[in-house]
Design a protein around this motif. Structure first.
Motif, PDB file in Angstrom:
ATOM      1  N   PRO A 265       0.805  -1.226   0.000  1.00 29.83           N
ATOM      2  CA  PRO A 265       0.000   0.000   0.000  1.00 29.83           C
ATOM      3  C   PRO A 265       0.839   1.276   0.000  1.00 29.83           C
ATOM      4  N   MET A 266       1.982   1.242   0.689  1.00 30.01           N
ATOM      5  CA  MET A 266       2.836   2.439   0.702  1.00 30.01           C
ATOM      6  C   MET A 266       3.350   2.755  -0.697  1.00 30.01           C
TER       7      MET A 266
ATOM      8  N   ILE B 266       2.315   1.704  -3.627  1.00 31.19           N
ATOM      9  CA  ILE B 266       1.246   2.004  -4.587  1.00 31.19           C
ATOM     10  C   ILE B 266       0.676   3.405  -4.349  1.00 31.19           C
ATOM     11  N   SER B 267       0.516   3.785  -3.076  1.00 32.83           N
ATOM     12  CA  SER B 267      -0.022   5.125  -2.795  1.00 32.83           C
ATOM     13  C   SER B 267       0.930   6.201  -3.309  1.00 32.83           C
ATOM     14  N   LYS B 268       2.230   5.947  -3.214  1.00 35.42           N
ATOM     15  CA  LYS B 268       3.206   6.929  -3.704  1.00 35.42           C
ATOM     16  C   LYS B 268       3.222   6.983  -5.232  1.00 35.42           C
TER      17      LYS B 268
END
Lengths: 243, 132
Positions: free
Chosen positions: B110-111, B113-115
């Protein structure tokens, strides 16, 4: 309001399996805010008017700070001139305190906070990161029970009610949405829901496409709806449901 | 298929990054250090994303990013640094060198992909793509 779970193919588990709050979740909503909604509101209300944006279930603060960051970057003059207020409320006083402090862990800032925002608007403190004073001054964090009275909620231009109602039954969801529509949202204002949430026109809302996001606006009020409906919407939810 | 280049001297990190990127539809090639990554970049003009560690033998991530940004062919190539350097000044150095995004280790899907989303990278498979 009807809920429809998003499809989650097994191969997406690695990247998507999280319920953690993230900065700039559903990024297109924030783009819609800065590219369409705020320019429209500023144009309609005049350059000197203030804007109030409400995040009714602010959790640890990621959503209100994302709003504040997005607006600060796109419209610095709004923040410089103290014309932006982001009202951040939550049932939990400890989460409200956290939001007010603007303090986030390394893990939290790793989730969706662009590095340029991190460097420009946060200061490292040990393993935590603390939002700048300018950013914290935009945030007005207060405890609030969505099922109770809303004395601290002023008229708002935008409401971010994303995934905040999912645990409530349909009648309670509708009562909260009615109160936002009648008592909170200014004419021309926008309500943003979560990507898998929707409300229908028979609930008094009209849908608008803003960029790649959907927002909701109040349908024109019926000519004679009676004061009873308005006063019911102003009651705490428990009383409203009983009446 | 969109191609990403993962540069990390740790095999475990490369595998973790590869799994994340494949899960959102990227094809992935790997390099163990910056010099190896430059070779791959010179030999393949279809690479659309670079995910790079900082501390590596032969050529580190910072030197790699500087070399890439000097070349006009790659001046807009999205670069995400994923590193155990978590000091604010060090992160600022990476951004000054040309990193577009930065993920502090330890990281997860998630980190990253969010970036990538905040960077505007089009994910071949994206549940948050919004209206099209």
């Amino acid at each position: 309001m009807s809920q429809m779970p998003a499809p989650t193919p097994a191969h997406l588990d690695v990247a998507e399996a999280t319920n953690e709050p993230s900065f700039f979740r559903d990024l297109h909503t924030f783009r819609a805010l800065t590219e369409y909604v705020i320019p429209e509101l500023v144009s309609a209300r005049g350059a000197a008017a203030g804007l109030t944006i409400w995040c009714p279930a602010c959790a640890g603060g990621q959503e209100p700070y994302s709003v504040a960051l997005a607006v600060t970057e796109a419209f610095p003059e709004l923040v410089r001139n103290s014309r932006l207020r982001v009202l951040a409320t939550d049932l939990s006083p400890s989460l409200v305190d956290r939001t007010r402090a603007g303090r986030f862990t390394q893990r939290e800032v790793n989730l969706g906070l662009p590095v340029r925002h991190l460097l420009r608007h946060f200061q490292q403190d040990g393993t935590d990161w603390v939002a700048s004073r300018q950013l914290r001054q935009v945030i007005d964090a207060r405890p609030l029970d969505l099922l109770g009275f809303w004395p601290a909620v002023p008229r708002c231009d935008v409401v971010f009610l994303r995934d905040a109602l999912t645990s409530l039954n349909r009648d309670t969801q509708r009562t909260i949405l009615d109160r936002i529509r009648r008592d909170v949202l200014r004419p021309g204002g926008h309500l943003f829901l979560g990507p898998n949430e929707t409300i229908t026109s028979d609930e008094g809302w009209t849908r608008r496409i803003v960029g790649r996001a959907l927002s909701y606006a109040s349908l024109p009020a019926p000519a004679v709806s009676g004061s009873a409906a308005r006063s019911a919407a102003s009651l705490p939810i428990t009383q409203g449901l009983r009446s | 298929m969109a191609l990403a280049l993962v540069v990390d001297d740790s095999r475990a990190s490369r595998i973790a990054l590869q799994r994340i990127l494949i899960s959102v539809g990227f094809d992935v090639v790997e390099a163990e250090h910056g010099a190896h990554a430059l070779e791959l970049l010179h030999g393949d003009d279809t690479i659309e994303l670079l995910v790079v560690d900082w501390h590596m033998p032969v050529m580190d991530g910072l030197a790699l990013i500087k070399a890439i940004r000097k070349d006009r062919r790659w001046e807009t190539l999205p670069i995400v640094m994923v590193s155990a350097e978590v000091d604010q000044k060090q992160i600022a150095r990476a951004v000054m060198a040309g990193a577009d995004e930065y993920v502090m280790k330890p990281f997860d899907g998630p980190m990253l992909i969010s970036k990538l989303r905040s960077l505007g990278v089009t994910l071949p498979i994206d549940l948050e793509a919004g209206l099209r």
